[in-house]
Design a protein around this motif. Structure first.
Motif, PDB file in Angstrom:
ATOM      1  N   SER A   1       8.574   2.847 -10.224  1.00 15.32           N
ATOM      2  CA  SER A   1       7.659   2.167 -11.148  1.00 15.32           C
ATOM      3  C   SER A   1       6.212   2.364 -10.693  1.00 15.32           C
ATOM      4  N   GLY A   2       5.309   2.422 -11.675  1.00 12.70           N
ATOM      5  CA  GLY A   2       3.906   2.658 -11.376  1.00 12.70           C
ATOM      6  C   GLY A   2       3.142   1.376 -11.105  1.00 12.70           C
ATOM      7  N   VAL A   3       2.304   1.394 -10.072  1.00 10.75           N
ATOM      8  CA  VAL A   3       1.503   0.249  -9.669  1.00 10.75           C
ATOM      9  C   VAL A   3       0.027   0.565  -9.902  1.00 10.75           C
ATOM     10  N   GLY A   4      -0.617  -0.184 -10.791  1.00  9.34           N
ATOM     11  CA  GLY A   4      -2.038  -0.022 -11.020  1.00  9.34           C
ATOM     12  C   GLY A   4      -2.820  -0.892 -10.047  1.00  9.34           C
ATOM     13  N   LEU A   5      -3.518  -0.297  -9.115  1.00  6.78           N
ATOM     14  CA  LEU A   5      -4.298  -1.037  -8.128  1.00  6.78           C
ATOM     15  C   LEU A   5      -5.678  -1.343  -8.701  1.00  6.78           C
ATOM     16  N   ILE A   6      -6.031  -2.622  -8.715  1.00 10.39           N
ATOM     17  CA  ILE A   6      -7.265  -3.073  -9.342  1.00 10.39           C
ATOM     18  C   ILE A   6      -8.068  -3.942  -8.378  1.00 10.39           C
ATOM     19  N   SER A   7      -9.362  -4.049  -8.661  1.00  8.95           N
ATOM     20  CA  SER A   7     -10.248  -4.963  -7.934  1.00  8.95           C
ATOM     21  C   SER A   7     -10.992  -5.806  -8.966  1.00  8.95           C
ATOM     22  N   PRO A   8     -10.349  -6.845  -9.498  1.00  6.75           N
ATOM     23  CA  PRO A   8     -10.965  -7.633 -10.564  1.00  6.75           C
ATOM     24  C   PRO A   8     -11.937  -8.685 -10.064  1.00  6.75           C
ATOM     25  N   ALA A   9     -12.039  -8.841  -8.749  1.00  9.79           N
ATOM     26  CA  ALA A   9     -12.856  -9.926  -8.188  1.00  9.79           C
ATOM     27  C   ALA A   9     -13.793  -9.368  -7.120  1.00  9.79           C
ATOM     28  N   GLY A  10     -13.555  -9.772  -5.851  1.00 13.27           N
ATOM     29  CA  GLY A  10     -14.434  -9.361  -4.769  1.00 13.27           C
ATOM     30  C   GLY A  10     -14.361  -7.879  -4.468  1.00 13.27           C
ATOM     31  N   THR A  11     -15.451  -7.363  -3.900  1.00 15.24           N
ATOM     32  CA  THR A  11     -15.527  -5.930  -3.625  1.00 15.24           C
ATOM     33  C   THR A  11     -14.520  -5.491  -2.579  1.00 15.24           C
ATOM     34  N   THR A  12     -14.007  -4.281  -2.775  1.00 15.43           N
ATOM     35  CA  THR A  12     -13.054  -3.660  -1.857  1.00 15.43           C
ATOM     36  C   THR A  12     -13.570  -2.259  -1.576  1.00 15.43           C
ATOM     37  N   ASN A  13     -14.519  -2.133  -0.666  1.00 13.40           N
ATOM     38  CA  ASN A  13     -15.187  -0.846  -0.482  1.00 13.40           C
ATOM     39  C   ASN A  13     -14.883  -0.188   0.860  1.00 13.40           C
ATOM     40  N   ILE A  14     -13.760  -0.567   1.463  1.00 13.37           N
ATOM     41  CA  ILE A  14     -13.324   0.071   2.706  1.00 13.37           C
ATOM     42  C   ILE A  14     -12.114   0.935   2.380  1.00 13.37           C
ATOM     43  N   THR A  15     -12.285   2.223   2.464  1.00 14.00           N
ATOM     44  CA  THR A  15     -11.228   3.135   2.019  1.00 14.00           C
ATOM     45  C   THR A  15      -9.949   2.985   2.840  1.00 14.00           C
ATOM     46  N   GLU A  16     -10.065   2.630   4.122  1.00 10.13           N
ATOM     47  CA  GLU A  16      -8.866   2.454   4.940  1.00 10.13           C
ATOM     48  C   GLU A  16      -7.981   1.339   4.394  1.00 10.13           C
ATOM     49  N   HIS A  17      -8.597   0.283   3.836  1.00  8.96           N
ATOM     50  CA  HIS A  17      -7.815  -0.790   3.226  1.00  8.96           C
ATOM     51  C   HIS A  17      -6.983  -0.255   2.063  1.00  8.96           C
ATOM     52  N   ILE A  18      -7.571   0.623   1.284  1.00  7.23           N
ATOM     53  CA  ILE A  18      -6.833   1.215   0.164  1.00  7.23           C
ATOM     54  C   ILE A  18      -5.689   2.072   0.689  1.00  7.23           C
ATOM     55  N   ASP A  19      -5.940   2.815   1.767  1.00  6.05           N
ATOM     56  CA  ASP A  19      -4.879   3.639   2.362  1.00  6.05           C
ATOM     57  C   ASP A  19      -3.711   2.765   2.829  1.00  6.05           C
ATOM     58  N   ILE A  20      -4.024   1.625   3.446  1.00  9.50           N
ATOM     59  CA  ILE A  20      -2.990   0.711   3.920  1.00  9.50           C
ATOM     60  C   ILE A  20      -2.181   0.164   2.748  1.00  9.50           C
ATOM     61  N   VAL A  21      -2.877  -0.203   1.674  1.00 10.39           N
ATOM     62  CA  VAL A  21      -2.209  -0.722   0.485  1.00 10.39           C
ATOM     63  C   VAL A  21      -1.313   0.338  -0.136  1.00 10.39           C
ATOM     64  N   GLU A  22      -1.788   1.566  -0.224  1.00  8.37           N
ATOM     65  CA  GLU A  22      -0.962   2.641  -0.782  1.00  8.37           C
ATOM     66  C   GLU A  22       0.305   2.836   0.050  1.00  8.37           C
ATOM     67  N   ASP A  23       0.177   2.726   1.365  1.00  7.33           N
ATOM     68  CA  ASP A  23       1.366   2.839   2.225  1.00  7.33           C
ATOM     69  C   ASP A  23       2.371   1.733   1.905  1.00  7.33           C
ATOM     70  N   ALA A  24       1.872   0.506   1.700  1.00  5.27           N
ATOM     71  CA  ALA A  24       2.761  -0.612   1.388  1.00  5.27           C
ATOM     72  C   ALA A  24       3.459  -0.401   0.051  1.00  5.27           C
ATOM     73  N   VAL A  25       2.709   0.056  -0.948  1.00  7.07           N
ATOM     74  CA  VAL A  25       3.276   0.286  -2.279  1.00  7.07           C
ATOM     75  C   VAL A  25       4.375   1.350  -2.209  1.00  7.07           C
ATOM     76  N   LYS A  26       4.116   2.424  -1.498  1.00  7.42           N
ATOM     77  CA  LYS A  26       5.114   3.489  -1.368  1.00  7.42           C
ATOM     78  C   LYS A  26       6.355   3.010  -0.618  1.00  7.42           C
ATOM     79  N   ALA A  27       6.137   2.142   0.383  1.00  6.12           N
ATOM     80  CA  ALA A  27       7.270   1.606   1.131  1.00  6.12           C
ATOM     81  C   ALA A  27       8.148   0.717   0.260  1.00  6.12           C
ATOM     82  N   LEU A  28       7.578   0.138  -0.787  1.00  7.45           N
ATOM     83  CA  LEU A  28       8.348  -0.653  -1.746  1.00  7.45           C
ATOM     84  C   LEU A  28       9.107   0.228  -2.744  1.00  7.45           C
ATOM     85  N   GLY A  29       8.923   1.547  -2.638  1.00  9.83           N
ATOM     86  CA  GLY A  29       9.577   2.474  -3.549  1.00  9.83           C
ATOM     87  C   GLY A  29       8.831   2.654  -4.853  1.00  9.83           C
ATOM     88  N   LEU A  30       7.553   2.286  -4.867  1.00 11.42           N
ATOM     89  CA  LEU A  30       6.736   2.334  -6.072  1.00 11.42           C
ATOM     90  C   LEU A  30       5.658   3.406  -5.935  1.00 11.42           C
TER      91      LEU A  30
END
Length: 348
Positions: free
Chosen positions: A43-72
């Motif tokens: 299943s596809g996961v749309g990653l969004i930032s609807p509130a506070g800024t998320t401007n550290i690319t490593e955080h996005i990399d960590i999140v992508e790893d978590a999403v992939k580990a969930l099989g998504l």
């Protein structure tokens, strides 16, 4: 995230109360709820930032790893790394990422990177008809309370109080997420026993306190008290009649909790509820020593006179694990035992 929200709650509520939406709000509240489809591997996961800024690319990399580990499969919003002061880009752009993901057939769930502040600012820019016609899972907590309740109110969409993307994703959190979103199982909730209590004669941690005994049925809704209080009086909150409300907060003095619950009271919301649950108030303490009420006194003052089943101490809030709860579907709560039993699933 910051543990103090007060600087974010001074915006005028009047800008949110758009008169032209009153008719559509009434129509939405009389329509059946809409459940999104459950997740599956790929299943596809749309990653969004609807509130506070998320401007550290490593955080996005960590999140992508978590999403992939969930099989998504992760997909990044076009404005995911934007920054406009403390916000993750301009209001219209943050809303556009949400609208575009709802229109994208590859996406099954919208997962915010973090909370902070900003969801209330994008509410006028969301396409609620598009969202209603393309139901998908939307999940989050803290500032995401605004978005979740608005989508439920305006689009009749079942939403999910649960983890933001940049959280721990430890075992208990993952298990709750998967049970609520990958299956149609009717979930249940009860405080977990802390391992520190395993060799004690009595339970010390994660205790519940019954305010008013009894059981109640209704649609579960809620989230962060500060965020909810800030949109009361707008077109983005539902008629709370027959609902079971759960609230939590973080980093607030007791007098401020008192003020916000008083707001719910004088707005006529508390009198409409069939049940009430108070979660964790992390880092909430009296300000003024002996001159302060306790949290217990505040809750008893406001909730006991309602005469509805109510309890406090639920493991819901800015704590770990962050469990996943469908909002807008029927549950039965038991204030004697501190349990929530779902009468239906949140997905189809």
């Amino acid at each position: 995230m910051s543990f103090n929200r007060r600087q974010f709650l001074s915006a005028s509520l009047g800008s949110l109360a758009i008169l032209s939406s009153i008719h559509s709000l009434a129509s939405a509240q009389n329509s059946p709820i809409i459940k999104p489809r459950k997740l599956k591997a790929g299943s596809g996961v749309g990653l969004i930032s609807p509130a506070g800024t998320t401007n550290i690319t490593e955080h996005i990399d960590i999140v992508e790893d978590a999403v992939k580990a969930l099989g998504l499969v992760p997909y990044l919003g076009s404005h995911l790394l934007d920054q406009y002061g403390y916000l993750a880009g301009k209001d219209q752009d943050r809303a556009d990422d949400i609208n575009q993901f709802f229109a994208d057939p590859r996406i099954d769930i919208l997962l915010p990177i973090r909370g902070g502040w900003g969801c209330a600012r994008i509410l006028p820019y969301l396409d609620y008809n598009l969202i209603k016609n393309n139901p998908k899972i939307v999940i989050g907590f803290s500032d995401l309370t605004t978005l979740l309740i608005a989508l439920y109110t305006k689009s009749n969409l079942v939403t999910f109080h649960g983890p933001n993307a940049f959280t721990s994703w430890r075992k208990a959190q993952v298990n709750s997420f998967q049970k609520a979103l990958f299956t149609e199982e009717r979930i249940s909730f009860k405080n977990q026993r802390d391992s520190d209590d395993d060799d004690r004669l009595m339970q010390v941690k994660n205790r519940i306190r019954t305010i008013t005994p009894g059981t109640a049925r209704g649609k579960l809704i809620g989230g962060n008290l500060s965020v909810l209080s800030a949109i009361i009086g707008s077109a983005y909150v539902p008629d709370f009649s027959g609902h079971i409300l759960f609230i939590e907060d973080v980093g607030e003095d007791i007098y401020r909790i008192d003020r916000m619950i008083t707001h719910l009271k004088v707005a006529g919301i508390l009198n409409k509820l069939s049940g009430f649950i108070f979660g964790e108030c992390t880092n909430c303490s009296p300000n003024g020593g002996y001159g302060s009420l306790t949290l217990e006194q505040v809750l008893d003052d406001h909730i006991k006179p309602l005469g509805i089943p109510a309890w406090t101490g639920a493991q819901i809030g800015h704590i770990e694990p962050i469990l996943t709860f469908p909002m807008g579907v029927e549950v039965e709560m038991n204030a004697n035992t501190g349990t929530i039993n779902y009468l239906e699933s949140g997905v189809i």
